[in-house]
Design an enzyme around this catalytic site. Structure first.
Site, mmCIF file in Angstrom:
data_model
loop_
_atom_site.group_PDB
_atom_site.id
_atom_site.type_symbol
_atom_site.label_atom_id
_atom_site.label_comp_id
_atom_site.label_asym_id
_atom_site.label_seq_id
_atom_site.Cartn_x
_atom_site.Cartn_y
_atom_site.Cartn_z
ATOM 1 N N GLU A 88 -9.560 -2.001 5.220
ATOM 2 C CA GLU A 88 -10.239 -1.734 6.499
ATOM 3 C C GLU A 88 -11.466 -2.640 6.637
ATOM 4 O O GLU A 88 -11.928 -3.230 5.646
ATOM 5 C CB GLU A 88 -10.656 -0.265 6.542
ATOM 6 C CG GLU A 88 -9.485 0.729 6.543
ATOM 7 C CD GLU A 88 -8.801 0.843 7.908
ATOM 8 O OE1 GLU A 88 -8.743 -0.159 8.656
ATOM 9 O OE2 GLU A 88 -8.301 1.942 8.215
ATOM 10 N N ASP A 104 0.825 -1.214 0.000
ATOM 11 C CA ASP A 104 0.000 0.000 0.000
ATOM 12 C C ASP A 104 0.855 1.259 0.000
ATOM 13 O O ASP A 104 2.068 1.208 0.268
ATOM 14 C CB ASP A 104 -0.957 -0.012 1.207
ATOM 15 C CG ASP A 104 -0.291 -0.507 2.485
ATOM 16 O OD1 ASP A 104 0.938 -0.377 2.609
ATOM 17 O OD2 ASP A 104 -1.007 -1.026 3.358
ATOM 18 N N ASP A 163 -7.601 -3.421 14.282
ATOM 19 C CA ASP A 163 -8.990 -3.713 13.880
ATOM 20 C C ASP A 163 -9.073 -4.892 12.895
ATOM 21 O O ASP A 163 -10.126 -5.155 12.323
ATOM 22 C CB ASP A 163 -9.633 -2.470 13.249
ATOM 23 C CG ASP A 163 -8.894 -1.987 12.004
ATOM 24 O OD1 ASP A 163 -7.881 -2.623 11.615
ATOM 25 O OD2 ASP A 163 -9.323 -0.978 11.408
ATOM 26 N N HIS A 169 -7.261 -5.207 10.045
ATOM 27 C CA HIS A 169 -6.996 -4.929 8.629
ATOM 28 C C HIS A 169 -5.664 -5.521 8.175
ATOM 29 O O HIS A 169 -4.739 -5.681 8.965
ATOM 30 C CB HIS A 169 -7.108 -3.434 8.296
ATOM 31 C CG HIS A 169 -6.012 -2.550 8.800
ATOM 32 N ND1 HIS A 169 -6.210 -1.541 9.706
ATOM 33 C CD2 HIS A 169 -4.701 -2.497 8.486
ATOM 34 C CE1 HIS A 169 -5.081 -0.910 9.935
ATOM 35 N NE2 HIS A 169 -4.139 -1.472 9.215
HETATM 36 C C1 GLP Z 1 -0.696 -0.084 8.492
HETATM 37 C C2 GLP Z 1 -0.186 -0.871 7.299
HETATM 38 C C3 GLP Z 1 -0.371 -2.356 7.509
HETATM 39 C C4 GLP Z 1 0.206 -2.743 8.859
HETATM 40 C C5 GLP Z 1 -0.535 -2.026 9.959
HETATM 41 C C6 GLP Z 1 -0.027 -2.360 11.342
HETATM 42 O O1 GLP Z 1 -2.066 0.021 8.462
HETATM 43 N N1 GLP Z 1 -0.817 -0.477 6.074
HETATM 44 O O2 GLP Z 1 0.267 -3.058 6.456
HETATM 45 O O3 GLP Z 1 0.112 -4.122 9.026
HETATM 46 O O4 GLP Z 1 -0.357 -0.636 9.748
HETATM 47 O O5 GLP Z 1 1.056 -1.518 11.655
HETATM 48 P P1 GLP Z 1 2.088 -1.764 12.834
HETATM 49 O O6 GLP Z 1 2.971 -2.853 12.397
HETATM 50 O O7 GLP Z 1 2.808 -0.443 12.939
HETATM 51 O O8 GLP Z 1 1.288 -2.086 14.029
#
Ligand code: GLP
Length: 264
Positions: free
Chosen positions: A143, A67, A136, A138
């Site tokens: 989402e 993304d 959540d 995702h």
């Molecule tokens: C963002 C990214 C996801 C990632 C998520 C969790 O939303 N687009 O790919 O898995 O954050 O992030 P973190 O690893 O900082 O908890």
């Protein structure tokens, strides 16, 4: 889904890095799907170490990130291209023209999303997709209520996800509300998925992903439909798994040939 519970985030990270390194050693032209966020940071650091100290060669590897934010350039602190440069790309011998990110600055975002899907297909599909998980549930930026059949497209972030991103940025920096993300359908086409989750903050999402119903309300639960997904969690993230003892038992008794095959 294979669930591997390790004593610490460090051990889970090293296990993930070993899987990636092994895929690259066995298939020098591997196509890797990459993730951002706090979770994979140390995994990338470990790949950099393996590149420097063990000669891990990434020169023929192709990458596709999950993304990117819409409307910002690479210098913006929220830019995932910038994140990847800082944590991986500039430290290893990946060819810049083989590192792909969704184009959040395209004039025609729909066309950019379709082009991203085409590029993944043209590269022969993703061999190994790295994933984190949002609190959540995702994956990528899919989402809750994302279609389980979705493809790369523009999404609007939830207030909670925006807040989680904001917390990682210099104070006063506002992340864009809109992103381009691979769809859940896109992710499910990867030949193998490895999802990492650490800390108590992720425990509820991990339990729903692994043991809950498959539902668009928990996008990661779609991975139950994927034939080869490995979930690497520390004890805290595993804290709400009802069948944790069974997963530990499976790992203790994992046949040697399976360990050899999986690199785990
Ligand atoms: C963002 C990214 C996801 C990632 C998520 C969790 O939303 N687009 O790919 O898995 O954050 O992030 P973190 O690893 O900082 O908890």
């Amino acid at each position: 889904m294979e669930v591997i519970i390790l004593p610490s985030a460090t051990e889970a990270t090293l296990a993930g890095a070993r899987i990636v390194a092994r895929v690259v050693r066995e298939s020098p032209h591997a196509v890797l799907g990459l993730a951002t966020g706090e979770t994979p940071e140390r995994l990338y650091a470990e790949l950099v170490r393996a590149h420097r100290q063990e000669g891990l060669d990434l020169s023929r590897v192709t990458t596709f990130n999950l993304d990117e934010h819409v409307g910002i350039d690479d210098a913006h602190p929220a830019s995932y291209r910038r994140y990847m440069q800082e944590h991986l790309f500039r430290h290893v011998n990946l060819r810049p023209d083989r590192t792909h990110m969704p184009d959040g600055r395209a004039a025609d975002l729909d066309a950019a999303c379709a082009a991203y899907e085409d590029a993944i297909r043209a590269a022969g599909g993703i061999d190994l997709q790295l994933l984190g998980i949002g609190a959540d549930g995702h994956i990528g930026f899919n989402e809750p209520t994302s279609s389980l059949a979705s493809r790369t497209r523009v999404k609007t972030l939830t207030a909670a996800t925006l807040e989680a991103i904001r917390a990682r940025l210099p104070s006063g920096t506002e992340p864009p509300r809109h992103v381009i993300t691979m769809g859940i359908g896109t992710i499910l086409e990867a030949k193998r998925c490895v999802l990492l989750a650490f800390g108590e903050r992720k425990a509820a999402a991990v339990a729903k992903m692994v043991e809950g119903p498959v539902t668009a309300l928990v996008p990661a639960s779609a991975l139950q439909l994927h034939a080869r997904t490995t979930v690497l969690v520390d004890e805290e993230a595993a804290g709400r798994l009802a069948l944790a003892d069974y997963y530990r038992d499976v790992q203790r008794n994992k046949p040697a040939w399976q360990r050899e095959r999986d690199g785990s």
